[in-house]
Write a protein that holds these residues in place. Structure first.
Motif, PDB file in Angstrom:
ATOM      1  N   ASN A   1       0.926  -1.218  -0.064  1.00  0.00           N
ATOM      2  CA  ASN A   1       0.004   0.066  -0.097  1.00  0.00           C
ATOM      3  C   ASN A   1       0.873   1.366  -0.220  1.00  0.00           C
ATOM      4  OD1 ASN A   1      -2.358   1.504  -0.019  1.00  0.00           O
ATOM      5  ND2 ASN A   1      -2.622   1.435   2.171  1.00  0.00           N
TER       6      ASN A   1
ATOM      7  N   PRO B   1      -5.038   7.218  -1.781  1.00  0.00           N
ATOM      8  CA  PRO B   1      -6.012   7.487  -2.762  1.00  0.00           C
ATOM      9  C   PRO B   1      -5.912   8.963  -3.328  1.00  0.00           C
ATOM     10  CG  PRO B   1      -6.876   6.840  -0.583  1.00  0.00           C
ATOM     11  CD  PRO B   1      -5.319   7.004  -0.417  1.00  0.00           C
TER      12      PRO B   1
ATOM     13  N   ASP C   1      -7.363   4.568  -6.582  1.00  0.00           N
ATOM     14  CA  ASP C   1      -6.063   4.365  -5.954  1.00  0.00           C
ATOM     15  C   ASP C   1      -5.311   3.463  -6.887  1.00  0.00           C
ATOM     16  OD1 ASP C   1      -4.362   2.950  -4.096  1.00  0.00           O
ATOM     17  OD2 ASP C   1      -5.699   3.648  -2.427  1.00  0.00           O
TER      18      ASP C   1
ATOM     19  N   ASP D   1      -3.381   1.340  -6.304  1.00  0.00           N
ATOM     20  CA  ASP D   1      -2.914  -0.056  -5.769  1.00  0.00           C
ATOM     21  C   ASP D   1      -3.869  -1.145  -6.054  1.00  0.00           C
ATOM     22  OD1 ASP D   1      -0.616   1.068  -4.290  1.00  0.00           O
ATOM     23  OD2 ASP D   1      -1.569   1.748  -2.736  1.00  0.00           O
TER      24      ASP D   1
ATOM     25  N   GLU E   1      -6.941  -5.175  -1.710  1.00  0.00           N
ATOM     26  CA  GLU E   1      -7.454  -4.518  -0.588  1.00  0.00           C
ATOM     27  C   GLU E   1      -6.820  -3.339  -0.552  1.00  0.00           C
ATOM     28  OE1 GLU E   1      -9.906  -5.240   1.820  1.00  0.00           O
ATOM     29  OE2 GLU E   1     -10.349  -6.907   0.344  1.00  0.00           O
ATOM     30  N   ASN E   2      -5.401  -3.171  -0.909  1.00  0.00           N
ATOM     31  CA  ASN E   2      -4.814  -1.835  -1.025  1.00  0.00           C
ATOM     32  C   ASN E   2      -5.574  -0.937  -1.884  1.00  0.00           C
ATOM     33  OD1 ASN E   2      -2.889  -2.901   0.785  1.00  0.00           O
ATOM     34  ND2 ASN E   2      -1.512  -3.711  -0.871  1.00  0.00           N
ATOM     35  N   GLY E   3      -6.275  -1.339  -3.066  1.00  0.00           N
ATOM     36  CA  GLY E   3      -6.880  -0.531  -3.970  1.00  0.00           C
ATOM     37  C   GLY E   3      -8.487  -0.193  -3.689  1.00  0.00           C
ATOM     38  N   LYS E   4      -8.805  -0.921  -2.760  1.00  0.00           N
ATOM     39  CA  LYS E   4     -10.146  -0.554  -2.120  1.00  0.00           C
ATOM     40  C   LYS E   4     -10.288   0.589  -1.435  1.00  0.00           C
ATOM     41  CE  LYS E   4     -11.874  -5.500  -2.083  1.00  0.00           C
ATOM     42  NZ  LYS E   4     -12.363  -6.508  -1.295  1.00  0.00           N
ATOM     43  N   ILE E   5     -11.318   1.583  -1.885  1.00  0.00           N
ATOM     44  CA  ILE E   5     -11.375   2.796  -1.110  1.00  0.00           C
ATOM     45  C   ILE E   5     -12.779   3.213  -0.606  1.00  0.00           C
ATOM     46  CG2 ILE E   5      -9.484   3.853  -2.314  1.00  0.00           C
ATOM     47  CD1 ILE E   5     -10.968   4.860  -4.558  1.00  0.00           C
TER      48      ILE E   5
ATOM     49  N   SER F   1     -10.356   7.032   1.930  1.00  0.00           N
ATOM     50  CA  SER F   1      -9.258   5.917   2.680  1.00  0.00           C
ATOM     51  C   SER F   1      -9.253   4.619   1.968  1.00  0.00           C
ATOM     52  CB  SER F   1      -9.680   5.693   4.060  1.00  0.00           C
ATOM     53  OG  SER F   1      -9.725   6.981   4.829  1.00  0.00           O
ATOM     54  N   ASP F   2      -8.054   3.940   1.719  1.00  0.00           N
ATOM     55  CA  ASP F   2      -8.110   2.799   1.514  1.00  0.00           C
ATOM     56  C   ASP F   2      -8.294   1.597   2.416  1.00  0.00           C
ATOM     57  OD1 ASP F   2      -5.658   2.539   2.442  1.00  0.00           O
ATOM     58  OD2 ASP F   2      -4.411   2.989   0.510  1.00  0.00           O
TER      59      ASP F   2
ATOM     60  N   ARG G   1      -3.602   1.894   6.461  1.00  0.00           N
ATOM     61  CA  ARG G   1      -4.266   2.800   5.506  1.00  0.00           C
ATOM     62  C   ARG G   1      -3.683   3.921   5.544  1.00  0.00           C
ATOM     63  NH1 ARG G   1     -10.622   2.183   7.172  1.00  0.00           N
ATOM     64  NH2 ARG G   1     -10.946   0.039   6.838  1.00  0.00           N
TER      65      ARG G   1
END
Length: 797
Positions: free
Chosen positions: A340, A344, A371, A373, A376-380, A423-424, A429
């Motif tokens: 991560n 974002p 995002d 990434d 999960e790193n790209g979920k915002i 926030s991602d 985070r």
């Protein structure tokens, strides 16, 4: 440019649910094509026609083109509706080896909000020639190599794709080798050298061949490299990797020079033919710039930092070569593990700085979040504070719309600072915040409000015209012209009240003025309504009740109702001589048009023909006898009474009473005999003569015995005495003041001096004047002194 056909049906387009009532999103993107290196400003498509809109609609609806790329490649001419190139496009820079090269974009219409998806296909042109990584390649071939043996050579790189990309390899004509064009596991074409006949190192130890790479362009482009072939002694064992392919995962956050893994190859030969060296085989520029391998140990290390968002995995081919020139091939699959490392991003597409209050569901801003990434790193997630009257509504392609949740009230809050937090879901985070300031514009939704619901103003009667009698004020919580208040008098429903002639109001500040002098006895109070109107649209107003109380001033003297003083003949009261002390002779009745203490009346006896015979009650005006009558009392008496109010200054009126003594009420009223009046007159004349003779004797004696100066002083004194002035006798006339209505007793504050003429028979007043000072009230115990020039003088309060 012609429009391409729509995508194949197997390409599914996810339909986004609509949040705004006016949102509409095309479910199938429209594809256009353009050749790379086309000049900026070139025509791509007539977008307005494709969207079913008129050219003017694009300007009216604030149309613009947005895309997910950092640089915008397209622009929209809102006047013509044409989609144009912003800059010259380089397919190789944008898409590298990806084919087809498609740029995605969206057409955004703001009023109302509407999105259209589009794709731009960048067609390749043959603008790159094939290039070999090295200008010269060295190939070592053992002499026992059999015809038909094949030797792989380093492939050439051509940045073009499709038919413009690398197509085939050729070698200059020779009797030992020819070249074949082969495809590797990635679909890239590489040259393979095929031995045509046996080699004889003693006949020829080295060969040089020219390897040519040709693309399929028109005209074709080419690149060449020199292939040097060394014929070696026999080496019948080639190196072999103990494992292939190698698989490894590397964090994208790994620093440069980090070890990736170590490969191992074995050779059954001994000596120099069994010594293995490692190297990258047919490595692309990206692989060569990212990884390095130790020729001796086979350790692969990073040369630069990895970026998962650009390249997610690498396929690295390695070669193990022994001292005899034989080589073995292996492969390493390197998977880049995402971390991560990208916060974002939030991009504002549309922003409204001010919102009208009382407007429901107003669009404040439209923005896009993303995002770089993955996983999960790209979920915002996107949020705003819950305490604000705004909500976020998701739209197409990570677009959000910020709208008002309910109508705003500027008077409660005129400005909002809205912090959008994105926030991602990575660890740790990462968060991006963006603050939007929204001003609430005023509308005329508040009527003017008076500081009081009703006002009571007091005005002293007999005021001067245009007198400021008070101020009313109102407030309006709006702004500008919506809060500018104009004051006015509202029409009255009382037909007897001419308000316009009584009161005027200053329209700007609410000051009230009395237009004319007011008379308490005519108008004691009146009421009217005052209106306050703002200058907004629509106009709002309110009203307040104003009550004006006229205060009484002592401007009316007492008026005697009984006995009447304007009759042609004086009214005479009859008093029997047998009357007892306290006998009620008569009662004086008087009124005062004023009110309050200005109308409290008191009665005083100023003069009587026979002092001490009569008395008047101060509180009710009753005239009574003070003693028994005697034969010596004159048959006719004249009484002078004063009626005074309790105002400041006090006003008064006098009343004259005639009293006739009778033996009984059966005796008719007859005039007194003349001789009786003559006897009294003679006695007075005789006394006057004696006084004159005495005065003349004294004066003569002084003239003979003193000097002229003394005589002049005596003459001045005589002149002063001859003026007949009245001295102010000292003393206190007892009396009590009371309101004739019975409301109470008033204090005494004035004294008067009364002088009578020498003719006591007529009993007429000579004059009546006030003694101004109240200090004489302190001399209540002094005796009354007789004035030498005013024989019948009385001091009264």
């Amino acid at each position: 440019m012609e429009k391409l056909e729509r995508n194949h049906p197997n390409r599914q387009v996810i339909a986004f649910f609509f949040v705004l009532l006016w949102d509409q999103v095309l479910t199938m993107p429209t594809r256009y094509s353009v050749l790379e290196e086309t000049e900026s400003g070139s025509f791509v498509a007539h977008l307005a026609k494709d969207l079913g809109l008129k050219s003017g609609d694009l300007t009216a609806r604030s149309a613009r083109v947005v895309s997910d790329y950092d640089r915008q490649q397209l622009i929209l001419d809102p006047e013509t509706g044409d989609l144009l190139l912003r800059e010259k496009l380089d397919r190789e820079e944008l898409c590298a080896s990806v084919d087809p090269c498609v740029l995605h974009f969206q057409v955004f219409l703001e009023k109302p909000v509407q999105f259209f998806q589009g794709e731009l296909l960048i067609q390749d042109i043959n603008d790159h020639s094939p290039e070999f990584p090295d200008r010269e390649m060295l190939l070592k071939i053992p002499e026992n190599s059999q015809p038909g043996s094949r030797f792989s050579l380093k492939l050439a790189q051509d940045l073009d794709v499709g038919s413009n990309g690398l197509q085939e390899y050729t070698v200059n004509p020779n009797s030992h080798f020819h070249v074949l064009t082969r495809n590797n596991s990635e679909g890239k074409k590489y040259p393979e050298l095929v031995q045509d006949r046996a080699l004889d190192r003693e006949e020829q130890a080295e060969l040089s061949l020219t390897l040519t790479a040709l693309d399929g362009g028109s005209p074709p482009r080419s690149g060449t490299a020199m292939v040097r072939i060394l014929i070696l002694d026999i080496n019948d064992n080639a190196p072999e990797f103990v494992k292939t392919p190698y698989e490894v995962q590397v964090l994208e956050s790994s620093p440069p020079d980090s070890a990736v893994l170590t490969v191992l190859a074995q050779d059954a030969d001994a000596g120099n033919f069994g010594r293995v060296s490692y190297g990258l085989f047919r490595a692309s520029d990206e692989v060569q710039q990212t990884f390095s391998i130790n020729e001796i140990t086979g350790e692969i290390r990073l040369k630069r930092a990895l970026d998962f968002e650009k390249i997610k995995s690498y396929h690295v081919e390695i070669e193990a070569t022994d001292g005899g020139g034989l080589s073995g091939k292996g492969a390493v699959l390197i998977e880049v593990v995402d971390v991560n490392d990208n916060a974002p991003e939030l991009t504002i597409s549309s922003l409204t700085s001010s919102v009208l209050e009382n407007s429901p569901e107003t669009v404040v801003a439209i923005f896009r979040i993303r995002d770089r990434d993955s996983g999960e790193n790209g979920k915002i997630i996107c949020s705003i504070p819950d305490t604000l009257p705004f909500i976020l509504k998701p739209s197409n392609k990570n677009f959000y719309t910020l709208v008002t949740e309910s109508p705003l009230d500027r008077e409660s809050r005129a400005e909002y600072n809205i912090t959008i937090t994105v926030s991602d879901m990575g660890t740790p985070r990462l968060t991006t915040q963006h603050t939007i300031t929204v001003q609430v514009s005023d509308v005329n939704d508040n009527a003017p409000a008076f500081t009081q619901s009703s006002y009571t103003l007091f005005v002293q009667e007999n005021n001067s015209p245009a007198l400021h009698i008070g101020t009313i004020s109102g407030t309006d919580s709006d702004l500008g012209s919506n809060a500018h208040i104009i004051y006015s008098l509202l029409p009255t429903h009382d037909p007897q009240l001419d308000l316009s002639s009584l009161i005027s109001i200053n329209a700007d500040n609410g000051q009230l003025f009395a237009l004319r002098s007011l008379d308490y006895e005519v108008l004691k109070s009146f009421e009217f309504l005052v209106g306050a109107t703002d200058q907004g649209s629509p106009v709002l107003s309110s009203q307040a009740l104003v009550r004006v109380q006229v205060l009484d001033a002592n401007d009316n003297a007492p008026f005697v109702l009984y006995p009447l003083q304007n009759a042609s003949a004086p009214y005479t009261e009859l008093l029997p001589r047998a009357a007892e002390p306290g006998y009620l002779v008569t009662k004086v009745v008087a009124v005062d048009r004023d009110s309050g203490q200005n109308a409290w009346l008191s009665f005083q006896l100023l003069k009587a023909t026979e002092p001490g015979l009569f008395s008047v009650w101060a509180h009710n005006g009753e005239v009574r006898t003070s003693r028994l009558l005697s034969e010596r009392d004159a048959p006719k008496h004249r009484l002078l009474l004063l009626v005074k109010d309790n105002g400041d200054p006090p006003r008064s009126a006098s009343v004259t009473l005639h009293v006739l003594l009778v033996d009984g009420f059966s005796q008719p009223y007859l005039p007194l005999p003349e001789e009786s009046r003559d006897s009294v007159q003679d006695n007075e004349d005789l006394l006057t003569l004696y006084l004159v003779i005495a005065l003349a004797s004294v004066s003569s004696l002084f003239l003979l015995t003193v000097l002229l100066f003394v005589g002049m002083r005596l003459c001045r004194r005589a002149r002063a005495a001859s003026l007949g002035g009245c001295s102010a006798p000292e003393g206190h006339f007892p009396g009590h003041l009371v309101d004739i209505s019975g409301t109470g007793t008033l204090s005494q504050s004035y004294q008067y001096e009364v002088c009578l003429t020498g003719d006591s028979g007529t009993g007429e007043f000579k004059f009546l004047k006030p003694m101004v000072s109240n200090l004489l009230l302190q001399d209540a115990g002094r005796e009354v002194k007789e004035s030498p020039h005013c024989r019948d003088s009385f001091v009264f309060n």
